[in-house]
Design an enzyme around this catalytic site. Structure first.
Site, PDB file in Angstrom:
ATOM      1  N   SER A 195     -73.896  35.990 -24.250  1.00  0.00           N
ATOM      2  CA  SER A 195     -73.008  36.649 -23.293  1.00  0.00           C
ATOM      3  C   SER A 195     -71.656  35.961 -23.173  1.00  0.00           C
ATOM      4  O   SER A 195     -70.627  36.630 -23.025  1.00  0.00           O
ATOM      5  CB  SER A 195     -73.679  36.709 -21.913  1.00  0.00           C
ATOM      6  OG  SER A 195     -74.916  37.371 -21.989  1.00  0.00           O
ATOM      7  N   HIS A 197     -70.494  33.558 -18.295  1.00  0.00           N
ATOM      8  CA  HIS A 197     -69.660  34.731 -18.532  1.00  0.00           C
ATOM      9  C   HIS A 197     -68.194  34.431 -18.268  1.00  0.00           C
ATOM     10  O   HIS A 197     -67.312  34.767 -19.062  1.00  0.00           O
ATOM     11  CB  HIS A 197     -70.133  35.886 -17.641  1.00  0.00           C
ATOM     12  CG  HIS A 197     -71.488  36.387 -18.001  1.00  0.00           C
ATOM     13  ND1 HIS A 197     -72.116  37.410 -17.316  1.00  0.00           N
ATOM     14  CD2 HIS A 197     -72.356  36.020 -18.985  1.00  0.00           C
ATOM     15  CE1 HIS A 197     -73.301  37.650 -17.857  1.00  0.00           C
ATOM     16  NE2 HIS A 197     -73.471  36.810 -18.860  1.00  0.00           N
TER      17      HIS A 197
END
Length: 287
Positions: A192, A238
């Site tokens: 991610s 993230h």
């Protein structure tokens, strides 16, 4: 004896091929006008050219480049390679764990996952290898779909080397962000951070091209909302990947035209160097 071609003047010897002196020919290259046998000629837009002139012409033609300075190629290679490595790692951990759903139970997963205490103890590879691990089939499916969608647009625009530079810098950026600010005993894994870095790179590329960034901002905003809302998602990973990916992409797309390759390489190297320094400082704090 050598048969004369139709229309050749009788009583005159034919010249020999410039590349094959043992062959008489009544043909010539329309570019250099040297006599050439049929084997040494290639069809051109006007008449026939010898293989030497064809090769010379190909070398003199400039390949189109993108706004990043990369030679344009629509063929996607790096994106598929990254997807293949991620899928292979998932399959391997699933086989070792004896479960597709609980593949994180394998010893290999435990040895490669981002565990801050392990990194502080000298297992630095976890900052990178964790980016190729995923918790279950849904996790890897979502990340690989996002990687494909982003990669099919960014890889041709950035070129394979620059694209990989952004990807791995973002991957490391996500891992270092977790290492700096996350729980020291919480395992983290997934691509991610790298995917969010590609989102940031896409936004920067759209701004550089003066295109509407609305769709990219919408996708980033939606994913950040999901990251904030759902439990078990590494928001730090993230955000770290997003910020690093955007900064590295900016260094690539806004590099001065003069010595552009050097500036772009410097931007990528500087990002890696800064992340390594931050990780070393954090290790000193945890030691």
């Amino acid at each position: 004896m050598t048969d004369l071609p139709p229309g050749a003047p009788i009583g005159h010897e034919l010249p020999t091929c410039a590349r094959h002196p043992d062959r008489a020919t009544g043909l010539r290259c329309t570019r250099c006008e040297r006599p050439m046998c049929p084997e040494c000629l290639r069809e051109a837009s006007v008449g026939y050219q010898c293989v030497d002139c064809v090769s010379s012409g190909q070398r003199s033609v400039r390949r189109p480049v993108t706004f990043t300075g990369a030679a344009y190629s629509p063929t996607i290679v790096a994106t598929y390679a990254l997807i293949a490595v991620n899928v292979a790692m998932f399959a391997l951990t699933a086989v070792l764990a004896g479960s597709v759903v609980d593949n994180q139970r394998s010893d290999l997963f435990a040895d490669l996952v981002l565990w801050p205490y392990g990194v502080a103890d000298g297992e630095w590879w976890r900052l990178v290898t964790s980016g190729f691990l995923h918790f279950g089939p849904a996790h890897i499916a979502l990340n690989m779909i996002a990687l494909y969608v982003l990669g099919r647009d960014l890889e041709p625009a950035f070129g394979k080397v620059r694209f990989l530079g952004v990807y791995f810098a973002s991957l490391l950026g996500g891992g270092v962000a977790v290492y700096l600010f996350g729980g020291v005993n919480t395992p983290v894994a997934g691509a991610s951070g790298a995917v969010y870095g590609l989102m940031g790179a896409l936004l920067v590329a759209l701004l550089r091209r003066r295109l509407n960034p609305g769709s990219a901002l919408g996708v980033i905003g939606l994913n950040l909302v999901i990251s904030f809302s759902l439990p078990g998602i590494s928001l730090l990973g993230h955000l770290g990947g997003l910020v690093v990916g955007a900064l590295v992409a900016a260094g690539i797309v806004y590099a001065p035209a003069a010595n552009r390759n050097a500036w772009q390489s410097g931007a990528v190297v500087a990002a890696f160097a800064l992340l390594v320094v931050l990780a070393v400082v954090r290790t000193g704090q945890l030691a």
